[in-house]
Design a protein around this motif. Structure first.
Motif, PDB file in Angstrom:
ATOM      1  N   GLY A  33      -4.983 -23.775  -4.826  1.00 30.89           N
ATOM      2  CA  GLY A  33      -4.498 -22.502  -4.316  1.00 30.89           C
ATOM      3  C   GLY A  33      -5.616 -21.696  -3.689  1.00 30.89           C
ATOM      4  N   THR A  34      -5.220 -20.732  -2.865  1.00 33.18           N
ATOM      5  CA  THR A  34      -6.196 -19.815  -2.314  1.00 33.18           C
ATOM      6  C   THR A  34      -6.655 -18.881  -3.426  1.00 33.18           C
ATOM      7  OG1 THR A  34      -4.432 -18.316  -1.622  1.00 33.18           O
ATOM      8  CG2 THR A  34      -5.237 -19.896   0.027  1.00 33.18           C
ATOM      9  N   GLU A  35      -7.738 -18.184  -3.188  1.00 34.64           N
ATOM     10  CA  GLU A  35      -8.334 -17.340  -4.227  1.00 34.64           C
ATOM     11  C   GLU A  35      -7.347 -16.340  -4.818  1.00 34.64           C
ATOM     12  OE1 GLU A  35     -11.899 -14.065  -4.578  1.00 34.64           O
ATOM     13  OE2 GLU A  35     -12.146 -15.720  -3.160  1.00 34.64           O
ATOM     14  N   LYS A  36      -6.541 -15.714  -3.987  1.00 38.00           N
ATOM     15  CA  LYS A  36      -5.563 -14.722  -4.462  1.00 38.00           C
ATOM     16  C   LYS A  36      -4.158 -15.318  -4.607  1.00 38.00           C
ATOM     17  CE  LYS A  36      -8.101 -10.877  -2.475  1.00 38.00           C
ATOM     18  NZ  LYS A  36      -8.060  -9.762  -1.504  1.00 38.00           N
ATOM     19  N   LEU A  37      -4.077 -16.640  -4.596  1.00 35.30           N
ATOM     20  CA  LEU A  37      -2.810 -17.378  -4.714  1.00 35.30           C
ATOM     21  C   LEU A  37      -1.774 -16.948  -3.678  1.00 35.30           C
ATOM     22  CD1 LEU A  37      -2.346 -17.944  -8.546  1.00 35.30           C
ATOM     23  CD2 LEU A  37      -3.083 -19.567  -6.791  1.00 35.30           C
ATOM     24  N   GLU A  38      -2.245 -16.790  -2.440  1.00 34.78           N
ATOM     25  CA  GLU A  38      -1.301 -16.528  -1.341  1.00 34.78           C
ATOM     26  C   GLU A  38      -0.666 -17.826  -0.858  1.00 34.78           C
ATOM     27  OE1 GLU A  38      -4.736 -15.700  -0.568  1.00 34.78           O
ATOM     28  OE2 GLU A  38      -4.756 -13.570  -0.114  1.00 34.78           O
ATOM     29  N   SER A  39      -1.268 -18.949  -1.243  1.00 37.74           N
ATOM     30  CA  SER A  39      -0.761 -20.271  -0.889  1.00 37.74           C
ATOM     31  C   SER A  39      -1.155 -21.238  -2.001  1.00 37.74           C
ATOM     32  CB  SER A  39      -1.356 -20.729   0.452  1.00 37.74           C
ATOM     33  OG  SER A  39      -0.789 -21.957   0.865  1.00 37.74           O
ATOM     34  N   ALA A  40      -0.289 -22.210  -2.260  1.00 34.12           N
ATOM     35  CA  ALA A  40      -0.574 -23.186  -3.313  1.00 34.12           C
ATOM     36  C   ALA A  40       0.079 -24.515  -2.973  1.00 34.12           C
ATOM     37  CB  ALA A  40      -0.066 -22.687  -4.662  1.00 34.12           C
ATOM     38  N   ALA A  41      -0.617 -25.583  -3.348  1.00 37.92           N
ATOM     39  CA  ALA A  41      -0.099 -26.952  -3.216  1.00 37.92           C
ATOM     40  C   ALA A  41      -0.149 -27.590  -4.602  1.00 37.92           C
ATOM     41  CB  ALA A  41      -0.941 -27.753  -2.226  1.00 37.92           C
ATOM     42  N   GLY A  45       3.665 -23.954  -0.862  1.00 37.94           N
ATOM     43  CA  GLY A  45       4.254 -22.691  -0.440  1.00 37.94           C
ATOM     44  C   GLY A  45       3.179 -21.680  -0.091  1.00 37.94           C
ATOM     45  N   THR A  46       3.510 -20.814   0.864  1.00 36.79           N
ATOM     46  CA  THR A  46       2.605 -19.759   1.308  1.00 36.79           C
ATOM     47  C   THR A  46       3.388 -18.452   1.393  1.00 36.79           C
ATOM     48  OG1 THR A  46       1.292 -21.330   2.585  1.00 36.79           O
ATOM     49  CG2 THR A  46       1.069 -19.009   3.183  1.00 36.79           C
ATOM     50  N   GLU A  47       2.745 -17.391   0.983  1.00 32.83           N
ATOM     51  CA  GLU A  47       3.329 -16.052   1.092  1.00 32.83           C
ATOM     52  C   GLU A  47       3.915 -15.891   2.503  1.00 32.83           C
ATOM     53  OE1 GLU A  47       4.664 -12.820  -0.350  1.00 32.83           O
ATOM     54  OE2 GLU A  47       3.030 -13.567  -1.606  1.00 32.83           O
ATOM     55  N   PRO A  48       5.192 -15.524   2.624  1.00 31.92           N
ATOM     56  CA  PRO A  48       5.828 -15.476   3.950  1.00 31.92           C
ATOM     57  C   PRO A  48       5.060 -14.666   5.001  1.00 31.92           C
ATOM     58  CG  PRO A  48       7.494 -15.282   2.260  1.00 31.92           C
ATOM     59  CD  PRO A  48       6.157 -15.239   1.553  1.00 31.92           C
ATOM     60  N   ARG A  49       4.526 -13.532   4.644  1.00 35.67           N
ATOM     61  CA  ARG A  49       3.836 -12.695   5.641  1.00 35.67           C
ATOM     62  C   ARG A  49       2.508 -13.306   6.087  1.00 35.67           C
ATOM     63  NH1 ARG A  49      -0.188 -10.146   2.961  1.00 35.67           N
ATOM     64  NH2 ARG A  49       0.049  -9.941   0.720  1.00 35.67           N
ATOM     65  N   LEU A  50       2.034 -14.344   5.385  1.00 33.09           N
ATOM     66  CA  LEU A  50       0.752 -14.972   5.715  1.00 33.09           C
ATOM     67  C   LEU A  50       0.914 -16.404   6.248  1.00 33.09           C
ATOM     68  CD1 LEU A  50      -1.303 -13.704   2.638  1.00 33.09           C
ATOM     69  CD2 LEU A  50      -1.332 -12.812   4.985  1.00 33.09           C
ATOM     70  N   GLN A  51       2.141 -16.803   6.498  1.00 34.66           N
ATOM     71  CA  GLN A  51       2.355 -18.154   7.015  1.00 34.66           C
ATOM     72  C   GLN A  51       1.864 -18.242   8.461  1.00 34.66           C
ATOM     73  OE1 GLN A  51       6.511 -19.008   6.301  1.00 34.66           O
ATOM     74  NE2 GLN A  51       6.210 -19.125   4.101  1.00 34.66           N
ATOM     75  N   GLY A  52       1.362 -19.413   8.804  1.00 40.90           N
ATOM     76  CA  GLY A  52       0.931 -19.660  10.172  1.00 40.90           C
ATOM     77  C   GLY A  52      -0.523 -19.337  10.460  1.00 40.90           C
TER      78      GLY A  52
END
Length: 185
Positions: free
Chosen positions: A45-53, A114-121
């Motif tokens: 995951g990213t440091e602030k868990l905005e995305s995780a696999a 999954g990735t936080e919707p506002r941070l996708q892309g």
């Protein structure tokens, strides 16, 4: 974050058809499934868990202590599954059909990304995907996944995955099974 990332996913709407209560059901669903996957596989995951696999080894050694934790976590998962109500039978049949389409041999299965919707892309999903794909390349091991979102087929194709099979359940979303062969060299 995962509940928000999958709020509009076709599988979420299929598993939890009632809009009211779906967000809470997804929170519990992903909390428990994340615990199962982290106990038996691994997650990035990213440091602030905005995305995780979240990955599961198939035909490969499980994480240390995984067999001990797995029974308790599967019980928790069963307690969550009751929320599916009439969907339980169809979900179980579809899951079994998907598993039969998965490639044979040792592999890493990408169960959830999954990735936080506002941070996708902006590359967060690629960043959390990369560590296990690089390991697969070093080890010469394939990876695979399934998705019910056509947009994701293109995302994963950009990381070397190819569609190897498709599934159209009688009642449920269309699924693509994708595999990535290790890149050697």
């Amino acid at each position: 974050m995962l509940a928000r990332a999958f709020a509009d996913d076709p599988t979420s709407a299929w598993l939890f058809p009632r809009v009211e209560g779906r967000a809470r059901a997804l929170e519990e669903w992903y909390r428990i499934n994340s615990q199962i996957l982290l106990a038996t596989g691994e997650g990035w995951g990213t440091e602030k868990l905005e995305s995780a696999a979240l990955w599961l080894p198939v035909g490969l050694p499980l994480a240390p202590g995984a067999p001990h934790k797995l029974g308790r976590l599967l019980l928790w998962n069963l307690l969550t599954v009751w929320k599916l109500g009439s969907r339980v039978r169809q979900a179980a049949i579809t899951t079994a059909r998907l598993h039969r389409l998965h490639p044979p041999g040792p592999a890493w299965y990408l169960a959830i990304l999954g990735t936080e919707p506002r941070l996708q892309g902006i590359g967060l999903g690629s960043a959390v995907l990369r560590p296990v794909l690089e390991r697969c390349d070093r080890m010469g091991v394939q990876s695979y996944l399934d998705t019910a979102t056509y947009r994701d087929v293109h995302f994963y194709a950009g990381h070397g995955f190819e569609v190897v099979s498709e599934l159209d359940p009688v009642r449920g979303p269309h699924f693509w099974v994708m595999r990535r062969q290790p890149i050697v060299g």
